[in-house]
Design an enzyme around this catalytic site. Structure first.
Site, PDB file in Angstrom:
ATOM      1  N   THR A 136       0.820  -1.210   0.000  1.00  0.00           N
ATOM      2  CA  THR A 136       0.000   0.000   0.000  1.00  0.00           C
ATOM      3  C   THR A 136       0.856   1.263   0.000  1.00  0.00           C
ATOM      4  O   THR A 136       2.016   1.220   0.447  1.00  0.00           O
ATOM      5  CB  THR A 136      -0.901  -0.008   1.261  1.00  0.00           C
ATOM      6  OG1 THR A 136      -1.446   1.278   1.465  1.00  0.00           O
ATOM      7  CG2 THR A 136      -0.126  -0.373   2.522  1.00  0.00           C
ATOM      8  N   ASP A 137       0.259   2.365  -0.421  1.00  0.00           N
ATOM      9  CA  ASP A 137       0.959   3.658  -0.340  1.00  0.00           C
ATOM     10  C   ASP A 137       1.085   4.111   1.119  1.00  0.00           C
ATOM     11  O   ASP A 137       1.886   4.990   1.440  1.00  0.00           O
ATOM     12  CB  ASP A 137       0.239   4.735  -1.165  1.00  0.00           C
ATOM     13  CG  ASP A 137      -1.223   4.957  -0.788  1.00  0.00           C
ATOM     14  OD1 ASP A 137      -1.767   4.203   0.056  1.00  0.00           O
ATOM     15  OD2 ASP A 137      -1.850   5.886  -1.342  1.00  0.00           O
ATOM     16  N   GLU A 138       0.277   3.502   2.020  1.00  0.00           N
ATOM     17  CA  GLU A 138       0.240   3.986   3.408  1.00  0.00           C
ATOM     18  C   GLU A 138       1.552   3.731   4.150  1.00  0.00           C
ATOM     19  O   GLU A 138       1.799   4.330   5.190  1.00  0.00           O
ATOM     20  CB  GLU A 138      -0.954   3.366   4.150  1.00  0.00           C
ATOM     21  CG  GLU A 138      -2.243   3.661   3.419  1.00  0.00           C
ATOM     22  CD  GLU A 138      -3.508   3.467   4.228  1.00  0.00           C
ATOM     23  OE1 GLU A 138      -3.451   3.507   5.457  1.00  0.00           O
ATOM     24  OE2 GLU A 138      -4.565   3.276   3.592  1.00  0.00           O
ATOM     25  N   TYR A 162      -2.013  -0.624  10.881  1.00  0.00           N
ATOM     26  CA  TYR A 162      -2.162  -1.291   9.569  1.00  0.00           C
ATOM     27  C   TYR A 162      -0.942  -1.014   8.698  1.00  0.00           C
ATOM     28  O   TYR A 162      -0.307  -1.929   8.164  1.00  0.00           O
ATOM     29  CB  TYR A 162      -3.438  -0.800   8.864  1.00  0.00           C
ATOM     30  CG  TYR A 162      -3.457  -1.109   7.376  1.00  0.00           C
ATOM     31  CD1 TYR A 162      -3.548  -2.420   6.913  1.00  0.00           C
ATOM     32  CD2 TYR A 162      -3.366  -0.083   6.420  1.00  0.00           C
ATOM     33  CE1 TYR A 162      -3.551  -2.709   5.545  1.00  0.00           C
ATOM     34  CE2 TYR A 162      -3.374  -0.358   5.057  1.00  0.00           C
ATOM     35  CZ  TYR A 162      -3.462  -1.682   4.626  1.00  0.00           C
ATOM     36  OH  TYR A 162      -3.457  -1.967   3.275  1.00  0.00           O
ATOM     37  N   LYS A 166       1.996  -3.592   7.236  1.00  0.00           N
ATOM     38  CA  LYS A 166       2.284  -3.776   5.808  1.00  0.00           C
ATOM     39  C   LYS A 166       3.748  -3.432   5.519  1.00  0.00           C
ATOM     40  O   LYS A 166       4.416  -4.110   4.737  1.00  0.00           O
ATOM     41  CB  LYS A 166       1.364  -2.895   4.941  1.00  0.00           C
ATOM     42  CG  LYS A 166      -0.101  -3.272   4.955  1.00  0.00           C
ATOM     43  CD  LYS A 166      -0.398  -4.662   4.410  1.00  0.00           C
ATOM     44  CE  LYS A 166      -0.191  -4.777   2.915  1.00  0.00           C
ATOM     45  NZ  LYS A 166      -0.651  -6.112   2.414  1.00  0.00           N
TER      46      LYS A 166
HETATM   47  P1  NAD Z   1      -9.953  -7.400   1.907  1.00  0.00           P
HETATM   48  O1  NAD Z   1      -9.947  -7.059   3.356  1.00  0.00           O
HETATM   49  O2  NAD Z   1     -11.159  -7.098   1.091  1.00  0.00           O
HETATM   50  O3  NAD Z   1      -9.660  -8.964   1.717  1.00  0.00           O
HETATM   51  C1  NAD Z   1      -8.695  -9.659   2.438  1.00  0.00           C
HETATM   52  C2  NAD Z   1      -8.873 -11.136   2.154  1.00  0.00           C
HETATM   53  O4  NAD Z   1      -7.836 -11.850   2.842  1.00  0.00           O
HETATM   54  C3  NAD Z   1     -10.210 -11.704   2.638  1.00  0.00           C
HETATM   55  O5  NAD Z   1     -10.789 -12.518   1.641  1.00  0.00           O
HETATM   56  C4  NAD Z   1      -9.827 -12.536   3.859  1.00  0.00           C
HETATM   57  O6  NAD Z   1     -10.699 -13.633   4.082  1.00  0.00           O
HETATM   58  C5  NAD Z   1      -8.435 -12.980   3.480  1.00  0.00           C
HETATM   59  N1  NAD Z   1      -7.615 -13.318   4.649  1.00  0.00           N
HETATM   60  C6  NAD Z   1      -7.437 -12.578   5.775  1.00  0.00           C
HETATM   61  N2  NAD Z   1      -6.630 -13.236   6.639  1.00  0.00           N
HETATM   62  C7  NAD Z   1      -6.279 -14.397   6.037  1.00  0.00           C
HETATM   63  C8  NAD Z   1      -5.450 -15.490   6.408  1.00  0.00           C
HETATM   64  N3  NAD Z   1      -4.827 -15.529   7.596  1.00  0.00           N
HETATM   65  N4  NAD Z   1      -5.291 -16.521   5.536  1.00  0.00           N
HETATM   66  C9  NAD Z   1      -5.941 -16.504   4.336  1.00  0.00           C
HETATM   67  N5  NAD Z   1      -6.736 -15.503   3.938  1.00  0.00           N
HETATM   68  C10 NAD Z   1      -6.906 -14.458   4.774  1.00  0.00           C
HETATM   69  O7  NAD Z   1      -8.653  -6.712   1.334  1.00  0.00           O
HETATM   70  P2  NAD Z   1      -8.445  -5.931  -0.050  1.00  0.00           P
HETATM   71  O8  NAD Z   1      -9.004  -4.590   0.086  1.00  0.00           O
HETATM   72  O9  NAD Z   1      -8.864  -6.815  -1.170  1.00  0.00           O
HETATM   73  O10 NAD Z   1      -6.865  -5.797  -0.053  1.00  0.00           O
HETATM   74  C11 NAD Z   1      -6.038  -6.820  -0.614  1.00  0.00           C
HETATM   75  C12 NAD Z   1      -4.588  -6.441  -0.430  1.00  0.00           C
HETATM   76  O11 NAD Z   1      -4.344  -5.162  -1.019  1.00  0.00           O
HETATM   77  C13 NAD Z   1      -4.182  -6.299   1.044  1.00  0.00           C
HETATM   78  O12 NAD Z   1      -2.895  -6.837   1.194  1.00  0.00           O
HETATM   79  C14 NAD Z   1      -4.172  -4.800   1.290  1.00  0.00           C
HETATM   80  O13 NAD Z   1      -3.246  -4.440   2.286  1.00  0.00           O
HETATM   81  C15 NAD Z   1      -3.743  -4.290  -0.076  1.00  0.00           C
HETATM   82  N6  NAD Z   1      -4.235  -2.929  -0.387  1.00  0.00           N
HETATM   83  C16 NAD Z   1      -5.579  -2.653  -0.403  1.00  0.00           C
HETATM   84  C17 NAD Z   1      -6.006  -1.377  -0.744  1.00  0.00           C
HETATM   85  C18 NAD Z   1      -7.470  -1.034  -0.816  1.00  0.00           C
HETATM   86  O14 NAD Z   1      -7.800   0.120  -1.103  1.00  0.00           O
HETATM   87  N7  NAD Z   1      -8.377  -1.960  -0.598  1.00  0.00           N
HETATM   88  C19 NAD Z   1      -5.069  -0.380  -1.044  1.00  0.00           C
HETATM   89  C20 NAD Z   1      -3.707  -0.690  -0.997  1.00  0.00           C
HETATM   90  C21 NAD Z   1      -3.293  -1.984  -0.699  1.00  0.00           C
HETATM   91  P1  TYD Z   2     -10.852   4.125   3.967  1.00  0.00           P
HETATM   92  O1  TYD Z   2     -11.773   3.740   2.863  1.00  0.00           O
HETATM   93  O2  TYD Z   2     -11.050   3.503   5.312  1.00  0.00           O
HETATM   94  O3  TYD Z   2      -9.372   3.878   3.434  1.00  0.00           O
HETATM   95  P2  TYD Z   2      -7.932   4.342   4.051  1.00  0.00           P
HETATM   96  O4  TYD Z   2      -8.087   4.638   5.475  1.00  0.00           O
HETATM   97  O5  TYD Z   2      -7.102   3.125   3.791  1.00  0.00           O
HETATM   98  O6  TYD Z   2      -7.499   5.520   3.227  1.00  0.00           O
HETATM   99  O7  TYD Z   2     -10.922   5.701   4.164  1.00  0.00           O
HETATM  100  C1  TYD Z   2     -10.683   6.605   3.095  1.00  0.00           C
HETATM  101  C2  TYD Z   2     -10.762   7.995   3.657  1.00  0.00           C
HETATM  102  O8  TYD Z   2     -12.111   8.255   4.057  1.00  0.00           O
HETATM  103  C3  TYD Z   2      -9.910   8.222   4.888  1.00  0.00           C
HETATM  104  O9  TYD Z   2      -9.382   9.535   4.859  1.00  0.00           O
HETATM  105  C4  TYD Z   2     -10.908   8.084   6.046  1.00  0.00           C
HETATM  106  C5  TYD Z   2     -12.188   8.593   5.437  1.00  0.00           C
HETATM  107  N1  TYD Z   2     -13.435   7.998   5.981  1.00  0.00           N
HETATM  108  C6  TYD Z   2     -14.463   8.820   6.463  1.00  0.00           C
HETATM  109  O10 TYD Z   2     -14.362  10.064   6.438  1.00  0.00           O
HETATM  110  N2  TYD Z   2     -15.596   8.235   6.949  1.00  0.00           N
HETATM  111  C7  TYD Z   2     -15.741   6.890   7.003  1.00  0.00           C
HETATM  112  O11 TYD Z   2     -16.796   6.394   7.508  1.00  0.00           O
HETATM  113  C8  TYD Z   2     -14.686   6.047   6.497  1.00  0.00           C
HETATM  114  C9  TYD Z   2     -14.807   4.562   6.518  1.00  0.00           C
HETATM  115  C10 TYD Z   2     -13.550   6.650   5.990  1.00  0.00           C
END
Ligand code: NAD
Ligand code: TYD
Length: 363
Positions: A136-138, A162, A166
């Site tokens: 992630t960018d975070e 989080y 990561k």
């Molecule tokens: P998500 O939370 O929707 O899905 C996570 C999945 O991992 C779920 O299906 C869960 O059942 C599975 N999981 C959790 N623990 C597990 C374990 N111990 N063994 C096997 N499976 C397990 O997540 P996402 O939003 O699809 O994100 C996927 C990846 O991308 C993550 O690594 C996250 O850090 C990264 N990421 C997500 C975002 C975003 O905006 N969603 C942005 C940047 C990076």
């Molecule tokens: P989120 O979707 O949780 O992603 P991330 O924290 O990984 O960026 O949140 C996106 C942005 O929206 C973040 O600045 C927090 C804000 N946010 C709200 O203002 N209200 C909400 O209920 C949620 C879930 C997020």
């Protein structure tokens, strides 16, 4: 081309989109999906897969190293795409322990299994196998208004549990490449949005709350900035890096969209006003509510995508308006999916835990 892929976390948001994207694109790719089906994972996310005969699901934990080793051997896996994680910042603030377990120890377990099977037993190396880690960018922390955007050389400075978990996993991946010669690639991507996203994240939460006549909870002043990437664009970027990216390298992936949260919520409300006007006769924006901010809330993220663009020719195809329109249209058609997800008791308890204590704030 890597053809026998172990996807971890493929029942989650991005993982399920990736599985669908790749199976739909290639007839000769076989995918094994290992997922624990935590609150964030659902088989409902995988109900419409193309080429199902090239797909196998295993319900299991990435921390189960024996299971991962057996899977790598039995299915002759040549590439591992690692999505499985605890992925929600707010949950990491209320309960960081699961993030250390899954994101740090889980990634360690996968790396150890791959080292054992690929490097020690089979003596496989660069070109034969690939471990691709999704990050992630975070991990880069937060930007001041005039700071340059993040890029691959930006120092890590994670701020939430989080992001720290990561960052840790990224460092483990890097060390396995450097020390054991594990062929790895890593992508650091920005906030994804699109179909099948669990409604705890900003965009799906706002869509569902709006349609259900509930408050739209905006943390703090709503001026925080994220870079938004449509999930399909992200899936294609991962595929390009997996196939053509240089071993040992990391690539920043972003959407070239950096609106403030309030702008996102206003745009969602405007689109919904047009597509499905509220029964109350009011605009959806009237449901906006400013609530207590997230502790340690990162103010701004932005990403330079020059490296992946210049080396691999990838760039995002969706602008924010197109992506949001597609996303809203998808959610509007998904009554069954929404019902199945919203009925999960973990969803209801999360909504209570995260929002009940937040007080309404004057802007
Ligand atoms: P998500 O939370 O929707 O899905 C996570 C999945 O991992 C779920 O299906 C869960 O059942 C599975 N999981 C959790 N623990 C597990 C374990 N111990 N063994 C096997 N499976 C397990 O997540 P996402 O939003 O699809 O994100 C996927 C990846 O991308 C993550 O690594 C996250 O850090 C990264 N990421 C997500 C975002 C975003 O905006 N969603 C942005 C940047 C990076
Ligand atoms: P989120 O979707 O949780 O992603 P991330 O924290 O990984 O960026 O949140 C996106 C942005 O929206 C973040 O600045 C927090 C804000 N946010 C709200 O203002 N209200 C909400 O209920 C949620 C879930 C997020």
């Amino acid at each position: 081309m890597y053809k026998r892929i172990l996807v971890t976390g493929g029942a989650g948001f991005i993982g399920s989109n990736f599985v669908r994207h790749v199976l739909g694109k290639f007839e000769d790719v076989y995918i094994v999906n290992l997922d624990l089906l935590t609150y964030a994972g659902s088989l409902e996310n995988l109900r419409d897969l193309p080429n199902k005969e090239n797909y196998h699901f295993i319900e299991g934990d990435i921390l189960d190293q024996d299971l991962v080793q057996r899977t790598l051997r039995e299915f002759e896996i040549d590439s591992l795409v690692h999505f499985a994680a605890e992925s929600h910042v707010d949950r990491s603030i209320l309960g960081p322990s699961a993030f250390v377990q899954t994101n740090i120890l889980g990634t360690f377990s996968l790396l150890e299994a791959a080292r054992k099977v690929w490097i020690e037993e089979k003596k496989l190396g660069d070109g034969d196998v690939r471990f691709h880690h999704i990050s992630t960018d975070e991990v880069y922390g937060t930007l001041a208004p005039d700071d340059p955007a993040f890029e691959e050389t930006t120092s890590y400075a994670p701020n939430s549990p989080y992001a720290a978990s990561k960052a840790s996993s990224d460092h483990l991946v890097r060390s396995y490449a450097h020390t054991y010669g594990m062929p790895t690639t890593l992508t650091n991507c920005t906030n994804n949005y699109g179909p099948y996203q669990f409604p705890e994240k900003l965009i799906p939460l706002m869509i569902l709350n709006a349609l259900n006549g509930k408050d739209l909870p905006i943390y703090g002043d709503g001026e925080q900035i994220r870079d938004w990437l449509y999930v399909e664009d992200h899936c294609e970027a991962i595929w390009q890096v997996l196939q053509k990216g240089c071993s040992g390298e990391s690539y920043c992936v972003g959407g070239n969209n950096q609106p403030a949260n309030l702008e996102i919520v206003d745009t969602l409300c405007e689109i919904l006003d047009e597509l499905k006007p509220s029964a109350s006769g009011k605009n959806y924006a009237s449901q906006k509510t400013f609530v207590t901010d997230r502790p340690g809330h990162d103010r701004r993220y932005a990403m330079k995508i020059n490296k992946i663009n210049q080396e691999l020719g990838w760039e995002p195809k969706h602008n924010l308006k197109d992506g949001l329109l597609k996303t809203i249209n998808w959610y509007l058609k998904q009554e069954e999916w929404i019902e199945a997800i919203s009925k999960k008791k973990e969803y209801q308890s999360w909504m209570d835990e995260n929002y009940t204590e937040r007080t309404e704030e004057e802007k």
